[in-house]
Design a protein around this motif. Structure first.
Motif, short mmCIF file in Angstrom:
data_model
loop_
_atom_site.label_atom_id
_atom_site.label_comp_id
_atom_site.label_asym_id
_atom_site.label_seq_id
_atom_site.Cartn_x
_atom_site.Cartn_y
_atom_site.Cartn_z
N VAL A 100 41.04 40.93 43.56
CA VAL A 100 41.71 42.12 43.04
C VAL A 100 42.75 41.73 41.99
O VAL A 100 42.86 42.35 40.93
N THR A 101 43.52 40.69 42.29
CA THR A 101 44.53 40.24 41.34
C THR A 101 43.90 39.75 40.04
O THR A 101 44.38 40.07 38.95
N ALA A 102 42.82 38.98 40.16
CA ALA A 102 42.16 38.45 38.97
C ALA A 102 41.54 39.57 38.14
O ALA A 102 41.60 39.56 36.90
N SER A 103 40.92 40.55 38.80
CA SER A 103 40.31 41.65 38.06
C SER A 103 41.36 42.50 37.36
O SER A 103 41.12 43.01 36.25
N PHE A 104 42.54 42.64 37.96
CA PHE A 104 43.62 43.37 37.30
C PHE A 104 44.16 42.57 36.11
O PHE A 104 44.41 43.13 35.04
N ALA A 105 44.34 41.25 36.32
CA ALA A 105 44.89 40.43 35.25
C ALA A 105 43.95 40.32 34.06
O ALA A 105 44.40 40.11 32.92
N MET A 106 42.66 40.48 34.31
CA MET A 106 41.66 40.29 33.25
C MET A 106 41.93 41.20 32.06
O MET A 106 41.89 40.77 30.90
N ILE A 107 42.24 42.45 32.31
CA ILE A 107 42.41 43.41 31.23
C ILE A 107 43.69 43.11 30.43
O ILE A 107 43.80 43.48 29.26
N HIS A 108 44.65 42.41 31.06
CA HIS A 108 45.91 42.10 30.37
C HIS A 108 45.87 40.74 29.69
O HIS A 108 46.75 40.45 28.86
N LEU A 109 44.89 39.90 30.02
CA LEU A 109 44.77 38.60 29.39
C LEU A 109 43.89 38.63 28.14
O LEU A 109 43.86 37.67 27.38
#
Length: 327
Positions: free
Chosen positions: A35-44
């Motif tokens: 969940v954390t990685a999928s959320f961070a993906m859009i901001h990276l």
């Protein structure tokens, strides 16, 4: 010590309770990381995803409105909290391109992906286990050396072929040259054949190699020698004594292959224009629709983690002594 405390202490000493707690803990930890990685993906992703999706000609007002609608103008912790709240409510956000709820898009496309993945998995198990057992029985003790070399060489070569190359080859041969099966879209039972074959051929080759090795190992066990000494019929010897002891390793590898089959659908679906989640993901990447990509990645990852969890449980049920002891 109270009765409740004593019962709790006894429960914790139960190996099944320990096994369950550890496996569920690993699953929850993996889901949290996903969940954390999928959320961070859009901001990276470099640049502005909304601007990239709407195009350079979009007005600043339109970009600002879409960012506000998607909640991208909030602080990062606030966005993450909103994202988690939405997940618990089944809300995966809104597609930038279509402005449809991501959950609705996934719910519409996921069944088509699961259909070909499930059929490919069933095909893999049904074909690979008998094929590997037959190869092991026929080539035991160095017999039929030519057959062994042919089997090992051909399965090794096929197992490393990417699914999309197999898919392209199937299209060229059975779709274009022979015109036996449709090569695009989901139209009737015949349209399932080539996508399922493209997904299953590699796993069949890989799993049959493992089953052959396991068959050779099982056939040399003491209980198999005892069964042969009793002059049991061949059917009972192999199906009742050998096969059950092959299933633990085959089940473990087969479960991992099921997760691989799901990820393999991403490219295979695009070869066959299959209306599933894989084609949706590629289209979303092309259109820079990052909320949709985020949702699809989250769904794929969750399914893969749940499959691995269920495989651990099934293996523990099939072989409780070794599994519980190793956990």
């Amino acid at each position: 010590m109270s009765t409740a405390t004593a019962r709790f202490a006894d429960a914790r000493r139960n190996p099944w309770v320990t096994f369950t707690i550890r496996r569920v803990g690993r699953l929850m930890t993996s889901l949290a990381l996903l969940v954390t990685a999928s959320f961070a993906m859009i901001h990276l992703v470099p640049g502005d995803p909304v601007r990239a999706a709407l195009g350079l000609s979009a007005s600043p007002e339109l970009v600002e409105a879409r960012e506000h609608a998607l909640g991208l103008d909030r602080s990062l912790p606030d966005q993450f909290l909103h994202f988690l709240t939405g997940l618990f409510q089944g809300d995966l956000g809104e597609s930038i391109g279509t402005q449809m709820p991501v959950a609705d898009v996934i719910a519409d496309r996921l069944p088509s992906t699961m259909q070909i993945a499930a059929i490919a998995f069933a095909t893999t198990i049904v074909v690979a286990i008998p094929l590997g057992m037959a190869a092991g029985i026929l080539t035991r003790h160095g017999r039929r050396r030519r057959l062994e070399l042919t089997f090992v060489g051909s399965t090794g070569m096929v197992a490393v072929f990417p699914e999309f190359l197999i898919a392209v080859g199937l299209v060229a041969l059975f779709g274009v040259q022979l015109d036996w099966f449709p090569v695009a879209l989901k139209e009737g039972p015949a349209s399932y054949v080539l996508p399922v074959l493209a997904l299953a051929i590699g796993p069949v080759a890989a799993l049959s190699r493992i089953v052959r090795v396991e068959t050779l190992r099982v056939l040399d066990e003491d209980y198999m020698r005892t069964a042969r000494a009793k002059r049991l019929p061949t059917r009972i010897l192999y199906l009742r004594h050998a096969l059950p002891n092959l299933l633990t390793s085959s089940l473990t590898l087969g479960g991992l292959m099921l997760a691989g089959l799901l990820t393999g659908t991403v490219l295979v679906e695009n070869v066959f224009a299959w209306p599933g989640l894989g084609m949706t993901m590629v289209q979303a990447i092309t259109q820079k629709d990052y909320p949709l990509v985020q949702g699809v990645v989250l769904v794929y990852g969750t399914i893969a983690l749940l499959i691995n969890f269920l495989v651990d449980v099934l293996v523990a049920v099939a072989d409780p002594n070794s599994t519980i002891r190793e956990s």
